[in-house]
Every structure is written in structure tokens, then in C-alpha cells.
Scaffold this motif. Structure first.
Motif, PDB file in Angstrom:
ATOM      1  N   THR A 270       0.829  -1.208   0.000  1.00  0.00           N
ATOM      2  CA  THR A 270       0.000   0.000   0.000  1.00  0.00           C
ATOM      3  C   THR A 270       0.865   1.260   0.000  1.00  0.00           C
ATOM      4  O   THR A 270       1.999   1.250   0.482  1.00  0.00           O
ATOM      5  CB  THR A 270      -0.934   0.048   1.225  1.00  0.00           C
ATOM      6  N   LEU A 271       0.276   2.312  -0.540  1.00  0.00           N
ATOM      7  CA  LEU A 271       0.883   3.634  -0.543  1.00  0.00           C
ATOM      8  C   LEU A 271      -0.084   4.561   0.184  1.00  0.00           C
ATOM      9  O   LEU A 271      -1.260   4.634  -0.182  1.00  0.00           O
ATOM     10  CB  LEU A 271       1.102   4.118  -1.978  1.00  0.00           C
ATOM     11  N   VAL A 272       0.397   5.223   1.225  1.00  0.00           N
ATOM     12  CA  VAL A 272      -0.450   6.127   1.997  1.00  0.00           C
ATOM     13  C   VAL A 272      -0.184   7.556   1.530  1.00  0.00           C
ATOM     14  O   VAL A 272       0.965   7.999   1.492  1.00  0.00           O
ATOM     15  CB  VAL A 272      -0.187   5.995   3.515  1.00  0.00           C
ATOM     16  N   VAL A 273      -1.269   8.235   1.156  1.00  0.00           N
ATOM     17  CA  VAL A 273      -1.180   9.629   0.713  1.00  0.00           C
ATOM     18  C   VAL A 273      -2.068  10.478   1.610  1.00  0.00           C
ATOM     19  O   VAL A 273      -3.039   9.985   2.182  1.00  0.00           O
ATOM     20  CB  VAL A 273      -1.596   9.802  -0.772  1.00  0.00           C
ATOM     21  N   ARG A 274      -1.704  11.761   1.727  1.00  0.00           N
ATOM     22  CA  ARG A 274      -2.528  12.655   2.528  1.00  0.00           C
ATOM     23  C   ARG A 274      -2.617  14.021   1.863  1.00  0.00           C
ATOM     24  O   ARG A 274      -1.771  14.393   1.053  1.00  0.00           O
ATOM     25  CB  ARG A 274      -1.998  12.793   3.942  1.00  0.00           C
ATOM     26  N   GLU A 275      -3.646  14.712   2.258  1.00  0.00           N
ATOM     27  CA  GLU A 275      -3.875  16.065   1.770  1.00  0.00           C
ATOM     28  C   GLU A 275      -2.650  16.926   2.071  1.00  0.00           C
ATOM     29  O   GLU A 275      -2.072  16.851   3.152  1.00  0.00           O
ATOM     30  CB  GLU A 275      -5.106  16.610   2.488  1.00  0.00           C
ATOM     31  N   ASN A 276      -2.260  17.734   1.123  1.00  0.00           N
ATOM     32  CA  ASN A 276      -1.103  18.604   1.280  1.00  0.00           C
ATOM     33  C   ASN A 276      -1.281  19.509   2.504  1.00  0.00           C
ATOM     34  O   ASN A 276      -2.324  20.140   2.676  1.00  0.00           O
ATOM     35  CB  ASN A 276      -0.920  19.442   0.014  1.00  0.00           C
TER      36      ASN A 276
END
Length: 194
Positions: free
Chosen positions: A98-104
Motif C-alpha cells: 500500500t501507498l499512503v497519501v494525505r492532503e497537502n
């Protein structure tokens, strides 16, 4: 099944020279065989497909940004961007899941990479890592740029490939299933965005 004369000949040869006998060999150290890691050729195919969709998106953004066709092409572009990002990550880290991304954090309308996870936990999460800097594959797609294509206001891109793990402290976050994202095709795009 081998015939009796052939088996006898093989056994005679083994005893005489050892040519057909069992030979001890060292196993390769530090090698992981992962059949689902995309090839460089596949990565290039995905980059080319995404680029083609981007040109359509760009043309429609200038001529018909409020049209249903633009919405469809925008959804396709986002899915193609996630697929390309997944391929880029799996090419470099075939054990990733998995790749975890978040709001800038700076309020820019984009997602930033937070961390890469595998079966045993976090694989890469250091601030200066090539993953976080988007320089995962030299000469390959820019991972950051692929993820910047995702719309913060419409989570349709995430359907079936990412889990919303947002929280009040970290803001809007998604855990992208890399195998699911890589397996995405235009024909499996969510119906709400076709």
C-alpha cells in the motif's frame, strides 16, 4: 515415465561421472522473486496511456470544462495516474502493498506521499527518501506529479482501490492498494464516473 533401459543408462552415467547426479548449489542471497512486479516496458505503456488521456483532459479543460465528457476524462486521468503511481512503486519495491497519501499540509489542492507499506509495516517513510521526493525511478514517471492529478474534492478515483483513513489530526488520507490500482483498467472504472 522413463523406460527401464533409459533409467539403467542414466544410473550408469551418474555412477561413472556424476554428470546427471545431484549437485549442491548455493541459493541466491537477498533475492525476492515477485511475479506481479511490472516491467519497465509495462511502466512505459502506462505512462504513454496516461499522457494520451492527459492531452484529452487538457483540451477539454480549455474548451468544455463543464461538460460530462470532461468529467469522464478527468475520472479516467485520475485512475490512470493512480495506476501509473502503483506501477512505479512496485517496479522499485515489489514487496510493497500500500501507498499512503494525505492532503497537502500547505493547503495546495493535492495529495502528498506519506509512506509506503509492506506486509511487515512501513517500507519507506523518511522525508529525504526518493519515494517521498517522487524520484522513484530515474528516467521514469514522477510519482508526485501522478498523485497531484487526484482531486481532493471528489474521491471517485479511490473506489475499489483505496481506503479512506482520514482523521482530524492528519486530515484527508487514503491507503492505496497497489495491486488493485495496478489492475485497474478503464473498463473497471467506477460506474458513477463513466
Amino acid at each position: 515415465m522413463i523406460s527401464a533401459p533409459a533409467a539403467q543408462s542414466r544410473e550408469s552415467a551418474r555412477q561413472a561421472s556424476g554428470q546427471f547426479g545431484t549437485q549442491p548449489h548455493q541459493e541466491a542471497a537477498g533475492v525476492t522473486l515477485v511475479p506481479n512486479a511490472p516491467s519497465d516496458h509495462r511502466l512505459q505503456e502506462l505512462a504513454t496511456a496516461r499522457e494520451s488521456i492527459f492531452h484529452q483532459w487538457n483540451d477539454l479543460r480549455d474548451t468544455a470544462p463543464d461538460s460530462p465528457l470532461f468529467e469522464t476524462i478527468d475520472a479516467l486521468h485520475q485512475r490512470a495516474s493512480v495506476q501509473l503511481a502503483a506501477a512505479a512503486v512496485l517496479t522499485r519495491h515489489p514487496d510493497a502493498e500500500t501507498l499512503v497519501v494525505r492532503e497537502n499540509e500547505d493547503g495546495e489542492n493535492q495529495y502528498d506521499i506519506l509512506r509506503l507499506e509492506g506486509r511487515s509495516g512501513s517500507i519507506d517513510h523518511s522525508v529525504d527518501s526518493p519515494l517521498i521526493e517522487g524520484e522513484l525511478n530515474p528516467g521514469g514517471p514522477d510519482l508526485d506529479e501522478s498523485l497531484w492529478s487526484l482531486n481532493l474534492k471528489d474521491d471517485g478515483w479511490a473506489l475499489g482501490i483505496a481506503e479512506d483513513i482520514s482523521d482530524p489530526r492528519n486530515g484527508k488520507m487514503f491507503r492505496i492498494d497497489l495491486a488493485a490500482a495496478l489492475g485497474t483498467t478503464i473498463s473497471t472504472m467506477p460506474a458513477a464516473h463513466r
